[in-house]
Design a protein around this motif. Sequence first.
Motif, PDB file in Angstrom:
ATOM      1  N   UNK A   6       1.930   1.954   9.515  1.00  0.00           N
ATOM      2  CA  UNK A   6       2.083   3.059   8.626  1.00  0.00           C
ATOM      3  C   UNK A   6       2.348   2.510   7.203  1.00  0.00           C
ATOM      4  N   UNK A   7       2.060   3.145   6.016  1.00  0.00           N
ATOM      5  CA  UNK A   7       2.432   2.611   4.787  1.00  0.00           C
ATOM      6  C   UNK A   7       1.559   1.609   4.421  1.00  0.00           C
ATOM      7  N   UNK A   8       0.193   1.702   5.021  1.00  0.00           N
ATOM      8  CA  UNK A   8      -0.594   0.659   4.820  1.00  0.00           C
ATOM      9  C   UNK A   8      -1.267   0.365   3.435  1.00  0.00           C
ATOM     10  N   UNK A   9      -1.027   1.238   2.593  1.00  0.00           N
ATOM     11  CA  UNK A   9      -1.380   1.066   1.096  1.00  0.00           C
ATOM     12  C   UNK A   9      -0.518   0.320   0.322  1.00  0.00           C
ATOM     13  N   UNK A  10       0.777   0.257   0.741  1.00  0.00           N
ATOM     14  CA  UNK A  10       1.735  -0.450   0.185  1.00  0.00           C
ATOM     15  C   UNK A  10       1.681  -1.788   0.088  1.00  0.00           C
ATOM     16  N   UNK A  11       2.597  -2.694  -0.659  1.00  0.00           N
ATOM     17  CA  UNK A  11       2.450  -4.102  -0.970  1.00  0.00           C
ATOM     18  C   UNK A  11       2.738  -4.737   0.388  1.00  0.00           C
ATOM     19  N   UNK A  12       3.662  -4.395   1.140  1.00  0.00           N
ATOM     20  CA  UNK A  12       4.085  -4.858   2.579  1.00  0.00           C
ATOM     21  C   UNK A  12       2.872  -4.465   3.517  1.00  0.00           C
ATOM     22  N   UNK A  13       2.607  -2.972   3.658  1.00  0.00           N
ATOM     23  CA  UNK A  13       1.640  -2.591   4.552  1.00  0.00           C
ATOM     24  C   UNK A  13       0.454  -3.285   4.439  1.00  0.00           C
ATOM     25  N   UNK A  14      -0.127  -3.671   3.377  1.00  0.00           N
ATOM     26  CA  UNK A  14      -1.208  -4.264   3.285  1.00  0.00           C
ATOM     27  C   UNK A  14      -1.306  -5.590   3.615  1.00  0.00           C
ATOM     28  N   UNK A  15      -0.444  -6.214   3.487  1.00  0.00           N
ATOM     29  CA  UNK A  15       0.056  -7.683   3.924  1.00  0.00           C
ATOM     30  C   UNK A  15       0.176  -7.607   5.446  1.00  0.00           C
ATOM     31  N   UNK A  16       0.677  -6.666   5.981  1.00  0.00           N
ATOM     32  CA  UNK A  16       0.729  -6.590   7.553  1.00  0.00           C
ATOM     33  C   UNK A  16      -0.694  -6.642   7.953  1.00  0.00           C
TER      34      UNK A  16
END
Length: 210
Positions: A6-16
């Motif tokens: 979840x939050x995949x478009x954010x900075x951390x989410x995309x990195x995950x």
Amino acid sequence: MRLTVFGATGGIGQEIVQQALSAGHEVTAVVRDPSGFAVTGPALAVFRADLTAPESLREAVAGRDAVLSGLGARKRADAGITTRLTRSVLAAMEAEGTRRLVVVSAAPVGPEAPGDGLLDRTMRSMISAVLKDVYADLTAMEAELAASTTDWTSVRPPKLTDKPLTGTYRRVVGGTPGAARTISRADVAHAMLGCLDDPATVKQGVGVAY
């Protein structure tokens, strides 16, 4: 592993998402607007959902080995959103019997590091005062985790940077590293993925910093 982010478009989410795919995991990225999500890969599924509606999230978490959340307020005016959206994620997970959850929080939500000097204590106090609504939101979010049936972990970084992945940082389960000042979003994602199969981190806050 079969992972949902979840939050995949954010900075951390995309990195995950990127790091999980590189490690060979099967990833479902939950987004509100797929047009704003540029990550691709044969083991990636993009799931469009209304994050305020738990029923719409059940398919995204059903049968998954773990869920990771990069959800969070991007500005002070968004304070409160993390708790509301995490509550939806928890409801969907509990309905589907999916147990493992790793979320991102923030260092000021955790305990002070023993031995921190005056400078670090003063900086922490000032930042907490400026962002008090954001940290109140994260504190409430962590209370929701504690009240849930999930096997949760809350990863608590200090100031975030956009520097590249190093894989080298300090980690304190149940506490905060001393003089915790910065860490990159890439290394936070790395730490979150590293918690997935670490039983020592279950139902714990984990402080990370360089």
